[in-house]
Design an enzyme around this catalytic site. Structure first.
Site, PDB file in Angstrom:
ATOM      1  N   CYS A 130       0.823  -1.217   0.000  1.00  0.00           N
ATOM      2  CA  CYS A 130       0.000   0.000   0.000  1.00  0.00           C
ATOM      3  C   CYS A 130       0.854   1.262   0.000  1.00  0.00           C
ATOM      4  CB  CYS A 130      -0.891   0.019   1.231  1.00  0.00           C
ATOM      5  SG  CYS A 130      -1.782  -1.499   1.559  1.00  0.00           S
TER       6      CYS A 130
ATOM      7  N   ARG B 181       3.852   0.203  -6.596  1.00  0.00           N
ATOM      8  CA  ARG B 181       3.913  -0.607  -5.375  1.00  0.00           C
ATOM      9  C   ARG B 181       2.904  -1.757  -5.392  1.00  0.00           C
ATOM     10  NH1 ARG B 181       6.621   2.037  -1.084  1.00  0.00           N
ATOM     11  NH2 ARG B 181       5.410   0.946   0.482  1.00  0.00           N
TER      12      ARG B 181
ATOM     13  N   TRP C 110      -3.564  -2.402  -1.060  1.00  0.00           N
ATOM     14  CA  TRP C 110      -3.323  -3.768  -1.509  1.00  0.00           C
ATOM     15  C   TRP C 110      -3.999  -4.662  -0.491  1.00  0.00           C
ATOM     16  CZ3 TRP C 110      -0.630  -8.258   0.029  1.00  0.00           C
ATOM     17  CH2 TRP C 110      -0.282  -9.140  -1.002  1.00  0.00           C
TER      18      TRP C 110
ATOM     19  N   ASN D  39      -0.693   1.665   6.328  1.00  0.00           N
ATOM     20  CA  ASN D  39       0.036   0.580   5.676  1.00  0.00           C
ATOM     21  C   ASN D  39       0.419  -0.428   6.746  1.00  0.00           C
ATOM     22  OD1 ASN D  39      -0.089   1.988   3.311  1.00  0.00           O
ATOM     23  ND2 ASN D  39       2.104   2.413   3.174  1.00  0.00           N
ATOM     24  N   GLY D  40       0.438  -1.711   6.388  1.00  0.00           N
ATOM     25  CA  GLY D  40       0.834  -2.730   7.337  1.00  0.00           C
ATOM     26  C   GLY D  40      -0.359  -3.534   7.824  1.00  0.00           C
TER      27      GLY D  40
ATOM     28  N   GLU E  97      14.957 -17.969 -11.280  1.00  0.00           N
ATOM     29  CA  GLU E  97      14.596 -16.575 -11.546  1.00  0.00           C
ATOM     30  C   GLU E  97      13.785 -16.457 -12.832  1.00  0.00           C
ATOM     31  OE1 GLU E  97      14.382 -12.371 -11.374  1.00  0.00           O
ATOM     32  OE2 GLU E  97      14.544 -13.975  -9.895  1.00  0.00           O
TER      33      GLU E  97
ATOM     34  N   LYS F  90      10.009 -14.932 -13.114  1.00  0.00           N
ATOM     35  CA  LYS F  90       9.640 -13.831 -14.006  1.00  0.00           C
ATOM     36  C   LYS F  90       8.443 -14.213 -14.875  1.00  0.00           C
ATOM     37  CE  LYS F  90      12.389 -10.622 -12.879  1.00  0.00           C
ATOM     38  NZ  LYS F  90      12.189 -11.124 -11.506  1.00  0.00           N
TER      39      LYS F  90
ATOM     40  N   GLU G 207       5.155 -14.459 -12.767  1.00  0.00           N
ATOM     41  CA  GLU G 207       4.617 -13.259 -12.129  1.00  0.00           C
ATOM     42  C   GLU G 207       4.078 -12.243 -13.121  1.00  0.00           C
ATOM     43  OE1 GLU G 207       7.469 -11.231  -9.660  1.00  0.00           O
ATOM     44  OE2 GLU G 207       9.043 -11.333 -11.150  1.00  0.00           O
TER      45      GLU G 207
ATOM     46  N   HIS H  76      14.070 -37.060 -11.079  1.00  0.00           N
ATOM     47  CA  HIS H  76      13.554 -37.281  -9.724  1.00  0.00           C
ATOM     48  C   HIS H  76      12.132 -36.757  -9.561  1.00  0.00           C
ATOM     49  CE1 HIS H  76      17.386 -38.784  -8.279  1.00  0.00           C
ATOM     50  NE2 HIS H  76      17.976 -37.762  -8.877  1.00  0.00           N
TER      51      HIS H  76
ATOM     52  N   LYS I 239       5.581  -4.056  -5.416  1.00  0.00           N
ATOM     53  CA  LYS I 239       7.015  -3.830  -5.573  1.00  0.00           C
ATOM     54  C   LYS I 239       7.748  -3.922  -4.246  1.00  0.00           C
ATOM     55  CE  LYS I 239      10.663  -2.680  -7.959  1.00  0.00           C
ATOM     56  NZ  LYS I 239      11.249  -3.682  -8.861  1.00  0.00           N
TER      57      LYS I 239
END
Length: 615
Positions: A2, A27, A80, A104-105, A488, A492, A495, A511, A610
Site C-alpha cells: 500500500c 507498489r 493492496w 500501511n501494514g 529466476e 519472471k 509473475e 527425480h 514492488k
C-alpha cells in the site's frame, strides 16, 4: 504494498495527493482513495472519495465534484488487500466521526480491538483492520481533545507493523504520522509539508526529506515538524536528494520493465565503477569495514523472491572462490524456526527497497541474540531505507529507480555487488590469488558490453515468445551456478504472464519433473559453455526423448544446434563465473514478450507489489 500520501499546505492539496498516488502505482494496489478537510459554509468537514481499480478512476471521480476537494490538508492511499476483498467499503481512508486514517501494514490484534469497539457502540462498515484504528483514535480523542495525544495513547495498543497518517476535522492545522515497521518519510517544503510511503511520490513538490525511525510519531503543520520518540522530542536530519537521479519515466519504451531491462548495461557499469579502478579494487571500497570483513568465518544470506535468487548465485561464488561456508535462506522461513547463527558470521540482507518486512524482522531477531563477532550488511538499492540504517555495512547497488514490479536491473546489479563483495573478502582474507582477482576484475570490465550484446537478441526472443502464448506450464532448467537463474526465469514468467513455471536443477529432472514432460510442455534451458554443459546436454536428451519442446539459450561454443522442437538462441560468450548475470537478460526478455502477447499488466501484475512491507 500500500501507498500513503499526505499533505498540509496553504494551497489546495488534492492534486498533490492524486499525483503522489500515481507515482506510487508501482507498489501494487487494488483500490485508491483520498480525504481532505473541506471548508464549507457550515464549517470544516471531511470529504472522502474511494474507488476500486486504478488511481485514474479516483481522479475521474474527484473531477466530477472538484469543489468538494478544495482543501489545505488531506491524506490519500492506494490499498493492496489484506483484510477484506478489494471493494470500495474496504478502501482507505477510513473514517470514524471526525477522524480519517490511512494505514500501511497489518494490525495483528485487530479482532480483539474490534470487539472492544463494537461493545462501545461503534459501527463497522468495512472488513479491514484499519477501521479499528480510526475508531480507537476517535474514542481516545473524546477524552484527550488533542489529536497527537490520542494517537500516542492508541499506538501501544496496536500489535504488528504499520505506518499511519491521521487527520481530524477539529484540528485542520495538524497532520499526525506514525512509523512502526512500515516505511514513512516526511517531505519538507516551504510553508508546506508532506508524508509518503516513498519519497518518489513527493519529488514533484520537494526534494528534501526527513526519514522517520522505528516508533516515531510526528506532528506536522505547514511550518513545523515535531518528531517524538518515547514521548520526547527528537531531531531527525533533513536530507536533500537529486530529483533527476530519483525520477523515472518510461521514455520511448512501452513499459517500465522493458526500459529497465535495457538500462542494465549502464546500471551494471555504474556498480562496477563504484568499486573497481583499472585492474584492482579501489582502496576506499568498503575500507572502513576491512577489519570486520577480515574476521568473517561464515556467510549467512537472507532475502526474499528475486533477491533470494541473487543470494543463491552468491553461495556458489563465496564457496567456490573464497572457500567460506555460505548459507542462503528465505527470510520469512529463517525467522520462524530456531536458526543457529555461528560466531563471526557476516549476515548479508538483500532487498531492492530496503523495506522488505520479512528480511528486516529476521535481521532484528538475530541482532537481539548478540552473537559474538556478528556483522550485518545491507545490499540495497535505496540508501535511505530502514535496512541500511539498521545494519553495520551498506553495499549499494547502482540500479537507479526501478518501477516495474518484476525486478530486472535491481537483480543484475545485486549480482555484481555480491561479486564485488566476494572479491573484497577474498582479498582482505588472502583467499584469492592476485592473478584470480585481476582476472575477475577484467571480466567485470567486459560485462557491460556483454549485456549490450545480449540485448541484440531481443527480436529473436520475441519471435520465440509466440510459441508460449497459449501454454499453461513451463519448466526452466539450469545446472551449477545457472540453477538460480532457472529459478529466476520461472519466477519472471509466472509473475508477469501468469503462466505456471518452475525452475529446476537439470539433474533433478529424473527425480520427478520428467513426469510432466510431453509435447505441450516448453522447456527453457540455460546452456553456457561451462563445466556442467555435458551433463546438461544429457538432461536435454531426456526431454527430447519424451517429445518436450526445448528452448535453449546457449553459448555459441556449446555446439548445440537447432532442430525439430529444439530452438536455439546464441548468447554472447562470457566467463563461467559471471555467466549468470548475462543469462539473466534472455529470460527477462522472454517473460516480457510472452506477457505482452498475453495482454497482462506487465508493470503491475495482479496480486503483487514492488515493496513488500507486510509479513
Amino acid at each position: 504494498m500500500c501507498g500513503i500520501v499526505g499533505a498540509i499546505a496553504e494551497r489546495n492539496i488534492s492534486t498533490i495527493l492524486l499525483e503522489g498516488l500515481k507515482r506510487l502505482e508501482y507498489r501494487g494496489y487494488d483500490s485508491a482513495g483520498l480525504t481532505v478537510i473541506y471548508n464549507s459554509e457550515n464549517g470544516t468537514e471531511l470529504h472522502r472519495e474511494r474507488q476500486v481499480g486504478k488511481v485514474q478512476e479516483l481522479v475521474n471521480a474527484v473531477n466530477k465534484n472538484p469543489e468538494y476537494f478544495q482543501g489545505n490538508i488531506g491524506i490519500a492511499h492506494t490499498r493492496w488487500a489484506t483484510h477484506g476483498e478489494p471493494a470500495e467499503r474496504n478502501a482507505h481512508p477510513h473514517v470514524s466521526g471526525k477522524v480519517a486514517v490511512v494505514h500501511n501494514g497489518i494490525v495483528e490484534n485487530y479482532a480483539t480491538l474490534k470487539q472492544e469497539m463494537l461493545d462501545k457502540g461503534y459501527t463497522f462498515t468495512s472488513q479491514t483492520d484499519t477501521e479499528v484504528v480510526a475508531h480507537l483514535i476517535a474514542d481516545a480523542y473524546e477524552t484527550t481533545n488533542d489529536l497527537l495525544q490520542a494517537v500516542e495513547q492508541v499506538r501501544p495498543r496496536l500489535h504488528g507493523a504499520f505506518a499511519l497518517g491521521v487527520i481530524h476535522v477539529d484540528n485542520p492545522n495538524e497532520l499526525i504520522a506514525v512509523r512502526l515497521g512500515s516505511p514513512l518519510v516526511i517531505g519538507v517544503g516551504i510553508g508546506e509539508n508532506f508524508i509518503a510511503s516513498d519519497q518518489l511520490a513527493l519529488l514533484p513538490v520537494t526534494n528534501r526529506f526527513m526519514y522517520l525511525e522505528e516508533g516515531d510519531i510526528a506532528c506536522i503543520t505547514r511550518t513545523d515538524i515535531r518528531v517524538y520518540a518515547n514521548g520526547k522530542v527528537v531531531q531527525r536530519a533533513v536530507k536533500e536528494l537529486d530529483a533527476k537521479q530519483h525520477n523515472a519515466d518510461k521514455g520511448e519504451f512501452k513499459h517500465y520493465m522493458l526500459k529497465e531491462i535495457y538500462e542494465q548495461p549502464d546500471a551494471v557499469a555504474r556498480t562496477v565503477e563504484m568499486a573497481v579502478e583499472g585492474n584492482a579494487l579501489k582502496s576506499d571500497f568498503l575500507a572502513p569495514y576491512q577489519d570486520k570483513l577480515a574476521s568473517v568465518k561464515h556467510i549467512q544470506i537472507l532475502a526474499c523472491g528475486t533477491s533470494y535468487h541473487a543470494g543463491m548465485v552468491a553461495k556458489y561464488w563465496f564457496e567456490g572462490l573464497t572457500r567460506l561456508p555460505c548459507s542462503v535462506e528465505i527470510a520469512s522461513e529463517f525467522r520462524y524456526r530456531e536458526p543457529v547463527v555461528l560466531d563471526d558470521t557476516l549476515m548479508i540482507c538483500i532487498s531492492q527497497s530496503g523495506e522488505t518486512a520479512d528480511t528486516l524482522s529476521a535481521l532484528r531477531d538475530v541482532q537481539q541474540k548478540q552473537v559474538a563477532g556478528f556483522v550485518s550488511l545491507a545490499l540495497c538499492n535505496v540508501p535511505t531505507s530502514s535496512l541500511v540504517r539498521e545494519t553495520d555495512i551498506f553495499l549499494p547497488t547502482m540500479a537507479g529507480v526501478e518501477i516495474g514490479v518484476a525486478s530486472t536491473k535491481a537483480f543484475t546489479t545485486q549480482l555484481v555487488a555480491l561479486m564485488l563483495l566476494v572479491l573484497k573478502i577474498g582479498q582482505v582474507q588472502h583467499r584469492l590469488s592476485d592473478e584470480k582477482l585481476q582476472s575477475l576484475i577484467s571480466e567485470l570490465h567486459n560485462l557491460s558490453g556483454q549485456l549490450h550484446s545480449s540485448l541484440t537478441l531481443d527480436h529473436a526472443i520475441q519471435e520465440l515468445s509466440s510459441l508460449f502464448e497459449n501454454k499453461h506450464s513451463t519448466i526452466f532448467l539450469g545446472r551449477g551456478v545457472q540453477f538460480p537463474i532457472a529459478l529466476e526465469g520461472a519466477l519472471k514468467l509466472k509473475e508477469i504472464s501468469y503462466i505456471h513455471a518452475e525452475g529446476y536443477a537439470g539433474g533433478e529432472l529424473k527425480h520427478g519433473p520428467l513426469a510432466l514432460v510431453d509435447k505441450d510442455m516448453p522447456i527453457v534451458v540455460l546452456a553456457p559453455k561451462d563445466s556442467m554443459l555435458d551433463k546438461l546436454k544429457a538432461n536435454m536428451q531426456e526431454v527430447h526423448a519424451r517429445h518436450g519442446e526445448l528452448f535453449v539459450f546457449a553459448s555459441e561454443n556449446s555446439q548445440i544446434e537447432a532442430s525439430e522442437r529444439l530452438h536455439v538462441v546464441n548468447v554472447p560468450e562470457v566467463c563461467e563465473t559471471l555467466a549468470p548475470i548475462v543469462y539473466s537478460i534472455p529470460v527477462q526478455l522472454l517473460s516480457y514478450h510472452v506477457a505482452v502477447m498475453r495482454g497482462t499488466d506487465v508493470d503491475q501484475p495482479r496480486n503483487l507489489a514492488k515493496s513488500v512491507t507486510v509479513e
